[in-house]
Structure formats: C-alpha cells, structure tokens
Write a protein that holds these residues in place. Structure first.
Motif, mmCIF file in Angstrom:
data_model
loop_
_atom_site.group_PDB
_atom_site.id
_atom_site.type_symbol
_atom_site.label_atom_id
_atom_site.label_comp_id
_atom_site.label_asym_id
_atom_site.label_seq_id
_atom_site.Cartn_x
_atom_site.Cartn_y
_atom_site.Cartn_z
ATOM 1 N N GLU A 1 0.807 -1.220 0.000
ATOM 2 C CA GLU A 1 0.000 0.000 0.000
ATOM 3 C C GLU A 1 0.841 1.273 0.000
ATOM 4 O O GLU A 1 0.443 2.290 -0.583
ATOM 5 C CB GLU A 1 -0.953 0.005 1.202
ATOM 6 N N ASN A 2 1.988 1.248 0.672
ATOM 7 C CA ASN A 2 2.835 2.431 0.663
ATOM 8 C C ASN A 2 3.261 2.774 -0.759
ATOM 9 O O ASN A 2 3.325 3.952 -1.150
ATOM 10 C CB ASN A 2 4.070 2.188 1.531
ATOM 11 N N ASN A 3 3.536 1.756 -1.549
ATOM 12 C CA ASN A 3 3.910 1.976 -2.944
ATOM 13 C C ASN A 3 2.715 2.448 -3.772
ATOM 14 O O ASN A 3 2.882 3.195 -4.731
ATOM 15 C CB ASN A 3 4.501 0.703 -3.533
ATOM 16 N N ALA B 1 0.492 4.473 -2.618
ATOM 17 C CA ALA B 1 0.445 5.907 -2.330
ATOM 18 C C ALA B 1 1.489 6.661 -3.137
ATOM 19 O O ALA B 1 1.220 7.725 -3.699
ATOM 20 C CB ALA B 1 0.646 6.142 -0.830
ATOM 21 N N THR C 1 -0.364 1.071 6.313
ATOM 22 C CA THR C 1 0.839 0.878 5.517
ATOM 23 C C THR C 1 1.033 1.995 4.499
ATOM 24 O O THR C 1 2.149 2.246 4.047
ATOM 25 C CB THR C 1 0.782 -0.496 4.812
ATOM 26 N N SER C 2 -0.015 2.707 4.160
ATOM 27 C CA SER C 2 0.079 3.779 3.160
ATOM 28 C C SER C 2 0.620 5.086 3.727
ATOM 29 O O SER C 2 0.962 6.001 2.957
ATOM 30 C CB SER C 2 -1.311 4.063 2.576
ATOM 31 N N ALA D 1 3.339 6.391 5.199
ATOM 32 C CA ALA D 1 4.637 6.988 4.857
ATOM 33 C C ALA D 1 4.609 7.584 3.456
ATOM 34 O O ALA D 1 5.197 8.645 3.212
ATOM 35 C CB ALA D 1 5.751 5.949 4.976
ATOM 36 N N GLY D 2 3.931 6.919 2.526
ATOM 37 C CA GLY D 2 3.786 7.469 1.188
ATOM 38 C C GLY D 2 2.955 8.739 1.194
ATOM 39 O O GLY D 2 3.254 9.705 0.494
ATOM 40 N N GLN E 1 2.753 10.806 3.634
ATOM 41 C CA GLN E 1 3.535 11.891 4.229
ATOM 42 C C GLN E 1 4.302 12.650 3.154
ATOM 43 O O GLN E 1 4.401 13.887 3.206
ATOM 44 C CB GLN E 1 4.508 11.373 5.293
ATOM 45 N N TYR F 1 12.834 -1.376 -0.822
ATOM 46 C CA TYR F 1 11.516 -0.955 -0.339
ATOM 47 C C TYR F 1 10.438 -1.179 -1.393
ATOM 48 O O TYR F 1 9.263 -1.321 -1.062
ATOM 49 C CB TYR F 1 11.540 0.531 0.024
ATOM 50 N N SER F 2 10.826 -1.160 -2.648
ATOM 51 C CA SER F 2 9.819 -1.215 -3.710
ATOM 52 C C SER F 2 10.091 -2.291 -4.747
ATOM 53 O O SER F 2 9.519 -2.278 -5.828
ATOM 54 C CB SER F 2 9.727 0.157 -4.397
#
Length: 558
Positions: free
Chosen positions: A51-53, A55, A81-82, A84-85, A87, A458-459
């Motif tokens: 989910e962060n990815n 975002a 999980t989203s 940090a993205g 932010q 991370y990705s």
C-alpha cells in the motif's frame, strides 16, 4: 449481489464525473464494494503489491500529469501501511483523494468488538499526513463528500484528503440515483492587495534583489511569472530541490540549484530584498540553517504555517502562481537598471558564482561522480520525466540536474525511502493516457526512476506491477552495498559507520525473476545502457555497482 448498485458505485461514478481515469491501491475485505463497483465503471485500476507503494504511485501520477491522484485502501493494516507514502504527498503538496474502507458502522466508536482490522480511530492515524479526514456514514453522502474532498485536494496548499467509508455503506443496495455530474473548482487564493503594494515598494527601491524558487513555484504554475519578474528586476534566481525546473537552467540570471553551496548562501545573504516563493527556508534551502540574510525577505506561500517559520519577513499567504502574477503585473516600471551588486552586474555575479562552485567541486576528486551524473543527463531525452529516491545520486541531482523540458521529481518533501520506482510507475501510467505536463505525449510515456540498493528493496515487489501492466519505466539502481549516504554521514561524524552495510542481492536476477529485462554495467557504460533501456518496450532495469561520494558540505566550516 452481482449487478446490484451499492455505495461503491457512487464512489466510482463520482470520481469518473470529476475526471478521474486511474486508481491505485490493493483490494481488501472491507473494500470489496469499491472493487465490485469498478467492474461496472470505466476507471483503470493499477494494483500495487504494497500500500505504501500505491500511495507513491498515486503521488507520481499526480506530479507527472497535474491531475488528482486517486488511492483506494483497505482497512487497518492496509490503511496504515500507506501513511509513509502519504507523508511525502502531504509534505510536497500533491493533490490526492484517498478512499479508505472501514469496518461496519456498528463497530465504530472505539468499542473493542474484535472485528477484523479494527482500530480505535482509523482516520486519526492519517491526521498527520493528510489535509483533512472524513467519515461517511450513509450512501447518500458519498457524492458530495468526494466532490468536497476533490475540491480541497486541488485548492492551494494542495495535498491529499482522506475519506473513510464503512464496509456496509459500500456494500448495501442503494436507492440513490446514478451520479450524473460533479464539479470541483479550486478555491481562490490570491495575495492581499496591500501586501503586493508593499512588496512592490521594496522591490522598486532594491539594488540587489534575488529570488529563491521553491516547490510551491512549480505547484502554482508560476514559472512564466517568475521568469518575467526576474528579468524585470535582473534578479538572480536559485531553485530548491523541490523547485528544480521552475527557472531556465542556463538563463543568465540562473544560479541553477546549488542551494547547499556556501558561495550561493553568501550571495543570497547579501541581497537587500530576497523573494522566497513556495519554500519554508528549511534545512536544505538554508544550507542547514547557516543562512543569515542581511536584507529584507518577502515570503510567498499558500500554507500559512510556512510563513516566517524560519525568518521574519513580509509574509504573503497566497498561491504562488497568483502571487507572482500579481507582483509581475504591479511592477510596471522597469527596475532592472537599478540592479548593482556592489559594482558588479547581476549577470556577471551569477556567472562568477557558478564558476566558483565548479572550482570547488573540481578540487574534491569528484570526477567519477560528475561524469556519472553527466552521462545520465546525456542519456535522458530532454522531455523525459525523472523520479529520484533518497540516494546519493538524487542528492547530487538536487543540485546539478538540469530538468530541461521534462520534470524532476524527488522525495525530498518527507525524505522517506522507496519513492522513486513506484512514483515512476504512477507517472508513466498517467503519461500513457494523458500526455501530462512534462513534455511527453500520450503514448510516449517512458520515465526514469533512480534508486540506491537500500531504497530499491523498499519497492522491489513493484517489478511485478510494472510487468503486469507493461509500464514503460526504466529503473536505474545504483548499488553500493548499503545505505550509502548514511555510511558517509557516520564516517564523517564518527570515523566509522555502523549498521549501514547491506547484503547485496543480485538485482539482475531479481528483475528477471519478475520477467523484467535487466543488465549490470560499469559506471562508464551507464549512458549507453540507459539509452538502450529507453528504446525498449515495457519495464527494464539497469544496475550499476559503484560507490559514489557526495561533494563536501560547506555549512560545517561556518
């Protein structure tokens, strides 16, 4: 319930009416109503693996196209999980509409009912990384809430807006008719007339005006007004990392983006009037808070909390585009003949200062780094958009990258790892359908992502996303076997580095395992490898194993 209209249909219909074309995210149990409805609509869905990815991808889509990024999230762990993205999007002012599912209505209110993914107050978790948060408790409220969120997202200061819709509100059959139209217009944010008048008075009497163009300059579409104003005043202009590209790189008044060099700091300190547009004069822009201006400051920003947060001045709360246009229009008389930097014309001062910076670099044994960055720049087409992770290559690019006709995007807003590749995925997806605003045309959407080996991990899972959708992204991974910039910081501060070394995966084999072509090349071959990647179809990866150094900091000697 197949084919039954529900709350999810209202979400999809409203987004389509507002102009949304693409949605990023990951399905989840409480969000199934959203995804069921997408099957009856026309939104293009891009499913990430984390989910962060998702975002970051929605963020990159918005930056590349100038449109609103849309993100669908599930409940609890998915939503969290989203963050940090988000932010990064919030810190950088990227307009996004985030639709998160929620547990059923009867579970809300912080009662511990033991429902899957239950949080005491999910939307409170997003309060630090979004402009506002709303909970929609009935289906008839969905269209208006999404329209309001879209309006808020595009109104300066732009940013992500969070909406939550409980599972049963998304799933239950509805009597609300289909959404026929929706309208969202950005709220006007002009400068106050008396402040413009006062700023013009200062500038009219100025002999040594200078301009710092921050990220708000680009977000406000202020480039044309910035150029006109700078030329009227004959004012040197320097761009921050976020503002990179706001002013022509090779213009005779361009100090480019060497904001972290003490020669630039000293020039700006000597300005008798300094215009700061879309910047807080924060850590990097102030050369790590060593900047001590002796003149007056005119600070323009859409975010009132930014104004005078680091330096007193004439604070003008306004959209950068509107503010600079108003200043440019009000400055009717030619004032350039007054420009005189203690006997030196500003154009000569700019040329001499850039020469001093080059000389400082040349004596630091940075030939490999300078050539590496120059080779990347030569390989990248003039109109291509680039996305940079928090890595040594990006730190160099903050200062030395000429965006030309493309756009430069980096994660300097919040500074988290993992931005580059998923944001590039989102950017390429957007450019494939819209053409965007960075020199690409629809169907000519290839972008470049640049990461270090630490941030790449991370990705790395998004290689599956890139392959699944055949997204035209070339990913350059600069592998130095660790967190390179942290290694350098620790050695500089303590004489040794601790916990910065990382086991080296074989990135070429990893990419190939996802079905993505990849090559490993020496630093001297990066230009040709990138050109080959740009000419290919779909995603591809270029890996360079090398240790790059940063240029020496100049703030420590003050």
């Amino acid at each position: 319930m197949s084919g039954v209209r529900n709350g999810g249909d209202l979400v999809v219909e409203t987004l389509e009416a507002l102009g949304a074309k693409t949605v990023f995210g990951i399905p989840g149990q409480h969000a199934l109503g959203l995804f069921d409805a997408m099957g009856r609509g026309n939104l293009h869905f891009v499913s990430s693996r984390v989910e962060n990815n998702s975002a970051f991808a929605a963020d990159g889509y918005s930056r590349a196209t100038g449109e609103v990024g849309v993100l669908f999230l599930s409940t609890g762990p998915g939503a969290l999980t989203s963050l940090a993205g988000l932010q990064e999007a919030y810190a950088t002012g990227v307009p996004m509409v985030v639709v998160a599912s929620q547990i059923p209505l009867e579970g809300l209110g912080a009662r511990r009912k033991g429902m899957l993914h239950q949080l005491d107050d999910q939307k409170a978790s997003a309060a630090n990384v979004t402009k506002s948060q709303r909970l929609i408790q009935h289906a008839s409220g969905i269209p208006s809430a999404i329209q309001d969120a879209w309006t808020e997202a595009i109104s300066s200061p732009q940013g992500p807006v969070w909406l939550e819709i409980p599972q049963n509100v998304l799933l239950d059959p509805i009597v609300v008719p289909p959404v026929e139209d929706a309208l969202a217009e950005a709220a006007d944010n002009p400068p106050r007339v008396e402040l413009v008048r006062e700023a013009v008075k200062w500038l009219s009497a100025s002999e040594r005006p200078a301009i710092i163009a921050g990220g708000g300059t680009r977000r406000g579409g202020a480039e044309k007004s910035l150029l006109s104003l700078a030329e009227k005043l004959r004012a040197p202009v320097i761009c921050t990392p976020g503002g990179n590209g706001a002013f022509p790189w090779n213009h005779e008044l361009s100090l480019q983006a060497w904001i972290e060099d003490r020669y630039m700091t000293e020039l700006l300190e000597d300005a008798d009037v300094l215009i700061v547009v879309g910047s807080s004069l924060g850590e990097v822009t102030s050369n790590y808070f060593t900047f001590e201006p002796r003149g007056r400051i005119i600070q323009i920003d859409a975010e009132p909390r930014v104004l005078e947060s680091n330096r007193p001045g004439l604070g003008i709360r306004a959209d950068a585009g509107q503010a600079l246009a108003a200043l440019d229009e009000a400055l009717t008389e030619p004032h350039g003949e007054r420009a005189d930097w203690r006997g030196t014309p500003p154009e000569t001062l700019v040329k001499d200062t850039l020469a001093k910076v080059r000389t400082r670099l040349e004596v630091q044994d940075l030939g490999k780094e300078l050539k590496f960055m120059a080779d990347i720049r030569e390989a990248v087409p003039a109109g291509m958009q680039t996305f940079w992770d928090m890595t040594i290559s990006a730190y160099w690019a903050w200062s030395c990258w000429d965006a030309r006709d493309g756009q430069f995007h980096s994660a300097q807003g919040a500074g988290g790892l993992g931005f580059g590749f998923p944001a590039a995925i989102g950017g390429a997806v957007g450019l494939e359908t819209t053409g965007g605003s960075g020199g690409a045309s629809a169907g000519n959407a290839r972008v470049l992502a640049v990461s270090g080996d630490g941030s790449a991990m991370y990705s790395i899972s998004e290689l599956a996303t890139a392959r699944q959708h055949n997204i035209p992204v070339t990913w350059l991974i600069v592998d130095d076997g660790g967190y390179g910039i942290l290694r350098e910081y620790m050695v500089g501060a303590f004489g040794k580095a601790t916990a910065t070394e990382l086991a080296r995966p074989d990135f070429v084999k990893l990419a190939e395992a996802f079905g993505v072509p990849a090559v490993r090349v020496a630093p001297g071959d990066v230009r040709d490898a990138l050109k080959a990647g740009f000419a290919a179809d779909g995603p591809n990866v270029v890996v360079v194993e090398t240790l790059l150094k940063m240029f020496a900091p100049t703030h420590l000697a003050t």
